[in-house]
Design an enzyme around this catalytic site. Structure first.
Site, PDB file in Angstrom:
ATOM      1  N   ARG A  47      28.246 -27.001  42.870  1.00 54.02           N
ATOM      2  CA  ARG A  47      27.113 -26.072  42.721  1.00 54.02           C
ATOM      3  C   ARG A  47      27.120 -25.498  41.308  1.00 54.02           C
ATOM      4  O   ARG A  47      26.089 -25.358  40.658  1.00 54.02           O
ATOM      5  CB  ARG A  47      27.138 -24.944  43.770  1.00 54.02           C
ATOM      6  CG  ARG A  47      26.065 -23.893  43.484  1.00 54.02           C
ATOM      7  CD  ARG A  47      25.739 -22.909  44.608  1.00 54.02           C
ATOM      8  NE  ARG A  47      26.795 -22.663  45.537  1.00 54.02           N
ATOM      9  CZ  ARG A  47      27.886 -21.917  45.287  1.00 54.02           C
ATOM     10  NH1 ARG A  47      28.031 -21.335  44.113  1.00 54.02           N
ATOM     11  NH2 ARG A  47      28.809 -21.757  46.210  1.00 54.02           N
ATOM     12  N   TYR A  99      -0.806 -23.615  39.026  1.00 54.85           N
ATOM     13  CA  TYR A  99      -0.433 -24.595  40.047  1.00 54.85           C
ATOM     14  C   TYR A  99      -0.366 -23.857  41.396  1.00 54.85           C
ATOM     15  O   TYR A  99       0.196 -22.756  41.476  1.00 54.85           O
ATOM     16  CB  TYR A  99       0.930 -25.197  39.686  1.00 54.85           C
ATOM     17  CG  TYR A  99       1.500 -26.075  40.760  1.00 54.85           C
ATOM     18  CD1 TYR A  99       0.977 -27.344  40.990  1.00 54.85           C
ATOM     19  CD2 TYR A  99       2.547 -25.646  41.549  1.00 54.85           C
ATOM     20  CE1 TYR A  99       1.489 -28.150  41.995  1.00 54.85           C
ATOM     21  CE2 TYR A  99       3.073 -26.450  42.552  1.00 54.85           C
ATOM     22  CZ  TYR A  99       2.533 -27.696  42.769  1.00 54.85           C
ATOM     23  OH  TYR A  99       3.044 -28.485  43.750  1.00 54.85           O
ATOM     24  N   ASP A 171       5.122 -23.298  31.601  1.00 49.83           N
ATOM     25  CA  ASP A 171       5.246 -24.445  32.499  1.00 49.83           C
ATOM     26  C   ASP A 171       4.704 -25.649  31.725  1.00 49.83           C
ATOM     27  O   ASP A 171       3.506 -25.774  31.515  1.00 49.83           O
ATOM     28  CB  ASP A 171       4.431 -24.184  33.779  1.00 49.83           C
ATOM     29  CG  ASP A 171       4.507 -25.339  34.780  1.00 49.83           C
ATOM     30  OD1 ASP A 171       4.818 -26.479  34.362  1.00 49.83           O
ATOM     31  OD2 ASP A 171       4.233 -25.098  35.967  1.00 49.83           O
TER      32      ASP A 171
HETATM   33  C1  PLP Z   1       4.344 -29.840  40.807  1.00 49.39           C
HETATM   34  C2  PLP Z   1       4.230 -28.677  39.915  1.00 49.39           C
HETATM   35  C3  PLP Z   1       5.047 -27.538  40.092  1.00 49.39           C
HETATM   36  C4  PLP Z   1       6.033 -27.424  41.235  1.00 49.39           C
HETATM   37  O1  PLP Z   1       7.061 -28.360  41.133  1.00 49.39           O
HETATM   38  P1  PLP Z   1       7.808 -29.016  42.413  1.00 49.39           P
HETATM   39  O2  PLP Z   1       8.740 -29.972  41.758  1.00 49.39           O
HETATM   40  O3  PLP Z   1       6.766 -29.658  43.256  1.00 49.39           O
HETATM   41  O4  PLP Z   1       8.499 -27.904  43.117  1.00 49.39           O
HETATM   42  C5  PLP Z   1       4.903 -26.508  39.200  1.00 49.39           C
HETATM   43  N1  PLP Z   1       4.007 -26.552  38.187  1.00 49.39           N
HETATM   44  C6  PLP Z   1       3.200 -27.617  37.998  1.00 49.39           C
HETATM   45  C7  PLP Z   1       2.240 -27.611  36.861  1.00 49.39           C
HETATM   46  C8  PLP Z   1       3.287 -28.709  38.851  1.00 49.39           C
HETATM   47  O5  PLP Z   1       2.463 -29.747  38.659  1.00 49.39           O
END
Ligand code: PLP
Length: 380
Positions: A47, A99, A171
């Site tokens: 972990r 998202y 992001d």
């Molecule tokens: C898919 C996605 C997420 C979430 O990611 P997961 O791997 O599905 O948990 C967050 N931000 C964006 C822009 C995404 O496309």
């Protein structure tokens, strides 16, 4: 090292001191022998750290020009870790067309823990500043946004964040470090759903955080270890393998994306195409400045904004698969209102442009001619 070289070699020195394996072995182990209590070779319990995951985390840091990388069991687990930097009473300013899963995590989980979210259209970056007060701790940016392909000026938001000593997280799932590197533009944290382009083959769910500052990285590492939302060694291996071809995959995603966006824009049965490469896109100039190219994500609305037409198209597609997710080698089509963004109430959805006739494409790396032929037969 330049980007293509980093994608293959970044952080990968000294990966297998035991036998010199050129590719990192999959260390499918939870624990590591100690000669004497505390006398280990850098790994104690998986972990906290696992050599395969460490190899991947170093690669993440390298391709985003960060100093530290952290890998999680999903993109949302990575976002969850960032949110745990906050305390009740803290405030967050986030992009309005987030998202769907991020929106759900913010509003359905962390709002309940006393964190306040301001969802703000950030296409005009200066709008962010009016929401900042003494409780503001974090600005969360997604660009290009999902699925409306809005572009946010990362440098401008970073300047505002710095001025008020607020953390900025970006992001970078849609753009990837091939197209834009937010840490270079002043962001503190880059987050990825590595499920998408970084993994690139639609076979692993994973998340990543990349950080420059040691103190912030230490806090996030503490949360990663304390909360435990890590990914396993097999998945780490697969994403590390995916990363090596990220630059050439992205190049093709962008080439195909351009061809398809232009085809759709000319189509008499298509009302509107959302793609930042068009000069008519409201923030095309910012996209041109902060991105190397325009990516393979495209959204479009059918003429007359007819729900049934949109559903017929996604059902008729043969090479594009109707499925959630994006960023894999294969082309996918999605219907945000009923799929990825169904967790956002209809009024909220429509306010930001996610109408019932909106279709989102993740353009893959197949031959563009075949993709065009598929769209042609499906749209009719
Ligand atoms: C898919 C996605 C997420 C979430 O990611 P997961 O791997 O599905 O948990 C967050 N931000 C964006 C822009 C995404 O496309």
């Amino acid at each position: 090292m330049k980007f293509n070289t980093k994608a293959i070699h970044g952080g990968q020195h000294d990966i297998d001191p035991a036998y010199g394996a050129v590719m990192p072995p999959i260390y499918q182990t939870t624990t590591y022998a100690q000669a004497t209590p505390g006398g280990h070779k850098g790994f104690e319990y998986s972990r906290s750290a696992n050599p395969t995951r460490t190899a991947l985390e170093r690669a993440f840091a390298s391709i985003e020009n960060g100093n530290y990388g952290l890998a999680f069991g999903s993109g949302l687990a990575a976002i969850d870790a960032v949110m745990k930097l906050l305390k009740p009473g803290d405030e967050v300013i986030a992009t309005s067309d987030l998202y769907g899963g991020t929106y759900r995590l913010f509003t359905k989980i962390f709002e309940g823990f006393g964190i306040k979210f301001h969802l703000v259209g950030m296409e005009n970056a200066t709008a962010v500043e009016s929401y900042i007060n003494t409780k503001t701790k974090l600005i969360w940016v997604e660009t290009p946004t999902n699925p409306m392909m809005n572009i946010i000026d990362i440098k401008k938001v970073a300047t505002i964040a710095k001025k008020h000593k607020v953390l900025l997280a970006v992001d970078n799932t849609f753009a990837t470090p091939y197209l834009q590197q937010p840490l270079e533009m002043g962001a503190d944290i880059v987050m990825h759903s590595a499920t998408k382009y970084l993994g690139g083959h639609s076979d692993v769910v994973m998340g990543a955080l990349i950080i420059k500052d040691k103190k912030l990285a230490d806090k996030l590492y503490f949360i990663q270890n304390a909360s435990g939302a890590i990914c396993g060694p097999q998945d780490s291996f697969l994403v590390l393998r995916g990363l090596k071809t990220l630059p050439i995959r992205m190049q093709r995603h962008c080439e195909n994306g351009k061809i398809i966006a232009e085809y759709l824009a000319m189509h008499p049965k298509i009302e509107k195409v959302y793609w930042p490469g068009f000069e008519s896109h409201p923030n095309h100039n910012i996209a041109k400045e902060q991105m190397k190219d325009f990516g393979g994500m495209i959204s479009f609305v059918t003429k007359g904004n007819n729900y049934k037409d949109a559903i017929k198209i996604v059902e008729n597609l043969k090479i594009f698969t109707l499925a959630e997710s994006l960023g894999g080698v294969e082309s996918l089509a999605g219907h945000p209102a009923s799929m990825t963004h169904a967790s956002i109430p209809k009024e909220e959805r429509e306010k930001i442009g996610i109408v019932d006739a909106l279709i989102r494409l993740s353009v893959g790396i197949e031959d563009a001619d075949d993709l065009i032929a598929d769209l042609k037969q499906a749209i009719g």
